[in-house]
Write an enzyme that holds these catalytic residues in place. Structure first.
Site, PDB file in Angstrom:
ATOM      1  N   TYR A  22      -9.739   7.108   9.955  1.00  0.00           N
ATOM      2  CA  TYR A  22      -8.400   7.461   9.803  1.00  0.00           C
ATOM      3  C   TYR A  22      -7.927   8.811  10.732  1.00  0.00           C
ATOM      4  CZ  TYR A  22      -8.167   4.815   5.715  1.00  0.00           C
ATOM      5  OH  TYR A  22      -8.266   3.988   4.465  1.00  0.00           O
ATOM      6  N   HIS A  97      -0.138   0.158   8.439  1.00  0.00           N
ATOM      7  CA  HIS A  97      -1.696   0.402   8.245  1.00  0.00           C
ATOM      8  C   HIS A  97      -2.207   1.047   9.414  1.00  0.00           C
ATOM      9  CE1 HIS A  97      -0.992  -1.184   4.355  1.00  0.00           C
ATOM     10  NE2 HIS A  97      -0.285  -2.413   5.118  1.00  0.00           N
TER      11      HIS A  97
END
Length: 140
Positions: A22, A97
Site C-alpha cells: 500500500y 483499489h
C-alpha cells in the site's frame, strides 16, 4: 462539482500498514495533493471500518453528489449490503483499489460491488484515486 472519496476498513492505516503493498504515504497527505490538483472540485473524504457506517454514508451522499470514489477494502469481497446500497443510489460510483486485487489471494479476485459501479480501477496505487477523479470530472 461535489465528489466524495469513501474508504473502507483498514484504509485509515495507509502509510503504516503493509507498505510493500500500500505504500508509505498517508491518505490524508495524498488527499491534500488531490485537492491541489483538482481545484474545481469540492472534494470531501470519509473513512470507516464499519460496514453500516459506509452504507449510511453512501445513502447520505448518493442523491446529491456528482460522484463517489469508493474503496470498500475487504468489504469489496463480502458485502452484498454495500453492493445493494450502491445499486440504490443515483450518484455514479467508481470502485478503486490500491493493489491489483486480481494479482493477490484468490478470495480478493471477486468484487461484489463492481456490477453496480461505473467502473473499477485497480493496481495503480494511490494514483487510482486521481484516475477516478479524472473520469468523474470529464463526465460533466
Amino acid at each position: 462539482m461535489k465528489i466524495i472519496i469513501i474508504n473502507g476498513p483498514n484504509l485509515n492505516l495507509l502509510g503504516t500498514r503493509e507498505k510493500s503493498i500500500y505504500g508509505d504515504e498517508s491518505f490524508e497527505g495524498y488527499l491534500e495533493k488531490l485537492k491541489g490538483t483538482f481545484t474545481e472540485v469540492d472534494l470531501s473524504y470519509y473513512q470507516s471500518n464499519v460496514e453500516g457506517e459506509l452504507i449510511n454514508k453512501l445513502h447520505e451522499v448518493g442523491f446529491d453528489y456528482d460522484g463517489i470514489i469508493f474503496n470498500g477494502g475487504g468489504y469489496t469481497h463480502t458485502s452484498v449490503a454495500i453492493s445493494d446500497a450502491i445499486a440504490a443510489i443515483k450518484t455514479p460510483v467508481v470502485e478503486v483499489h490500491i493493489s491489483n486485487i486480481h494479482a493477490r489471494e484468490e478470495f480478493r479476485h471477486l468484487s461484489l460491488i463492481t456490477k453496480e459501479c461505473a467502473g473499477m480501477i485497480t493496481g495503480f496505487g494511490l494514483k487510482g484515486y486521481e484516475m477516478a477523479l479524472g473520469y468523474l470530472t470529464s463526465k460533466t
